[in-house]
Design an enzyme around this catalytic site. Structure first.
Site, PDB file in Angstrom:
ATOM      1  N   TYR A   1       0.819  -1.212   0.000  1.00 55.00           N
ATOM      2  CA  TYR A   1       0.000   0.000   0.000  1.00 55.00           C
ATOM      3  C   TYR A   1       0.856   1.268   0.000  1.00 55.00           C
ATOM      4  O   TYR A   1       1.960   1.265   0.531  1.00 55.00           O
ATOM      5  CB  TYR A   1      -0.907   0.008   1.233  1.00 55.00           C
TER       6      TYR A   1
ATOM      7  N   LEU B   1     -18.029  -2.246   0.142  1.00 51.51           N
ATOM      8  CA  LEU B   1     -18.819  -1.366  -0.733  1.00 51.51           C
ATOM      9  C   LEU B   1     -18.467  -1.581  -2.203  1.00 51.51           C
ATOM     10  O   LEU B   1     -18.817  -0.769  -3.051  1.00 51.51           O
ATOM     11  CB  LEU B   1     -18.603   0.101  -0.354  1.00 51.51           C
TER      12      LEU B   1
ATOM     13  N   GLY C   1     -16.662   1.243  -3.595  1.00 45.90           N
ATOM     14  CA  GLY C   1     -17.495   2.439  -3.650  1.00 45.90           C
ATOM     15  C   GLY C   1     -18.731   2.327  -4.510  1.00 45.90           C
ATOM     16  O   GLY C   1     -19.620   3.188  -4.451  1.00 45.90           O
TER      17      GLY C   1
ATOM     18  N   LEU D   1     -21.342   0.453  -4.236  1.00 50.83           N
ATOM     19  CA  LEU D   1     -22.583   0.291  -3.488  1.00 50.83           C
ATOM     20  C   LEU D   1     -23.010   1.545  -2.738  1.00 50.83           C
ATOM     21  O   LEU D   1     -24.109   1.592  -2.183  1.00 50.83           O
ATOM     22  CB  LEU D   1     -22.465  -0.903  -2.530  1.00 50.83           C
TER      23      LEU D   1
ATOM     24  N   GLY E   1     -23.529   4.129  -4.432  1.00 53.43           N
ATOM     25  CA  GLY E   1     -24.353   4.754  -5.463  1.00 53.43           C
ATOM     26  C   GLY E   1     -23.713   5.941  -6.138  1.00 53.43           C
ATOM     27  O   GLY E   1     -24.292   6.515  -7.073  1.00 53.43           O
TER      28      GLY E   1
END
Length: 347
Positions: free
Chosen positions: A53, A238, A241, A243, A245
């Protein structure tokens, strides 16, 4: 905040784990430290990182910076004993990490020592194999996954050598517990059997993707979790991201992961759009934030040890942490079941 036991280790981890892969690229050191302070105020005691990372984007120039940011925070706050700290050794394929070679005992030695130096600590609580040498079906690889190509004569010895080295690290006090990531039911069970046969560290957890759009863990791996006490650390709850929306109807917010990484690790395809639209509509129909509904669903799964959330803003972090107080009604659960039947594997 509730707490779960990590495998059979006795280590207690918060049901929400703070993910860190945007720190050092999308997030500055100051922003990362602000996230850490807030999460710990809310009862989070678990941080997940990796030598790889940050990933937004992946870069040889930024490789390792996330661990350094965490190390600075641990030193400033003096809270090492309050933290369950997890990191990972990278697998093959990144030329700037040990020349892109496979995970080996020698490579693990190099990786753990470098991680400990960056993290400014003498030990990590959970050390994970980021992905297996033999390949896997995660990260959209299910469409081309072919285990028949694996070398049966080589794989078992490879796993044993890795587990032997992890055992050395536990004996040396550099690692408290070991885990896997992006692995399969067979791979996890093989590690467990070897540990029992040879008195080596037992796999405590497996960190795989899990969300409303990607539920491979519901099958064989959930059975393994139940019988072997290996909990899931769910990443991408998610779906990077989706989910939330925020990417519906082609939206691409400035500074978002989609704007940086192009296709969200292969998740951003036309197939996901109707599924995401359905889940977002279901949440709004019941007056629920879509992100909180998605995370609350993960939190309620019986095999879940901790759900790894990642945020690039404090607003996102506060929203995601709020999911711990949400209990989904039977109507919402039924709606999720209906949508899952319609869109069983949209990413």
């Amino acid at each position: 905040m509730r707490y779960n036991t990590l495998g059979r280790t006795g280590i207690k981890v918060s049901e929400i784990c703070l993910g860190t892969m945007t720190w050092g690229s999308q997030n500055s050191t100051a922003e990362a430290h602000e996230q850490l302070d807030h999460a710990f105020e809310k009862g989070v005691n678990f941080i997940d990182t990796a030598e790889l990372y940050p990933t937004t984007p992946l870069s040889s120039e930024t490789y390792g910076n996330t661990e350094s940011i965490i190390g600075e925070w641990l030193t400033k706050r003096g809270r090492r004993d309050d933290v369950v700290l997890a990191t990972k050794v990278a697998g093959p394929g990144r030329p700037y990490i040990r020349d892109g070679g496979p995970t080996t005992p020698e490579g693990i030695d190099q990786a753990i020592d470098a991680s400990l130096k960056r993290l400014k600590t003498d030990y990590v609580d959970l050390y994970q194999i980021h992905w297996p040498n033999r390949g896997h079906y995660h990260f959209r690889n299910a469409w081309s996954y072919d285990p028949a190509k694996q070398d049966k004569a080589h794989v078992a010895g490879d796993l044993k050598a890795i587990l032997d080295k992890l055992g050395d690290l536990v004996k040396a006090g550099k690692v408290r517990a070991v885990g896997l990531s992006n692995d399969t039911a067979w791979g996890t069970m093989k590690f467990i059997n070897m540990a029992e046969q040879h008195g080596l560290p037992r796999v405590a957890s497996i960190q795989n993707e899990y969300n409303l759009l990607y539920r491979a863990y519901d099958l064989d791996l959930s059975e393994l979790s139940h019988h072997e006490d290996v909990g899931l650390l769910a990443y991408s709850p998610l779906a990077a991201g989706l989910l939330s929306g925020k990417y519906l109807d082609g939206a691409k917010p400035k500074g978002s992961r989609l704007a940086i990484n192009g296709d969200l690790g292969g998740r951003f395809t036309p197939h996901q759009e109707p599924a995401v639209a359905g889940y977002v509509a279901l949440a709004r129909e019941h007056g629920i934030d879509p992100s909180q509904m998605a995370i609350a669903f993960c939190l309620a799964r019986p095999f879940m040890a901790s759900v790894i959330i990642g945020a690039t803003s404090m607003e996102q972090l506060k929203t995601d942490l709020g999911a711990v107080d949400l209990k989904l009604s039977q109507d919402v659960i039924n709606g999720i079941r209906r949508l899952h039947r319609l869109y069983p594997m949209p990413i």
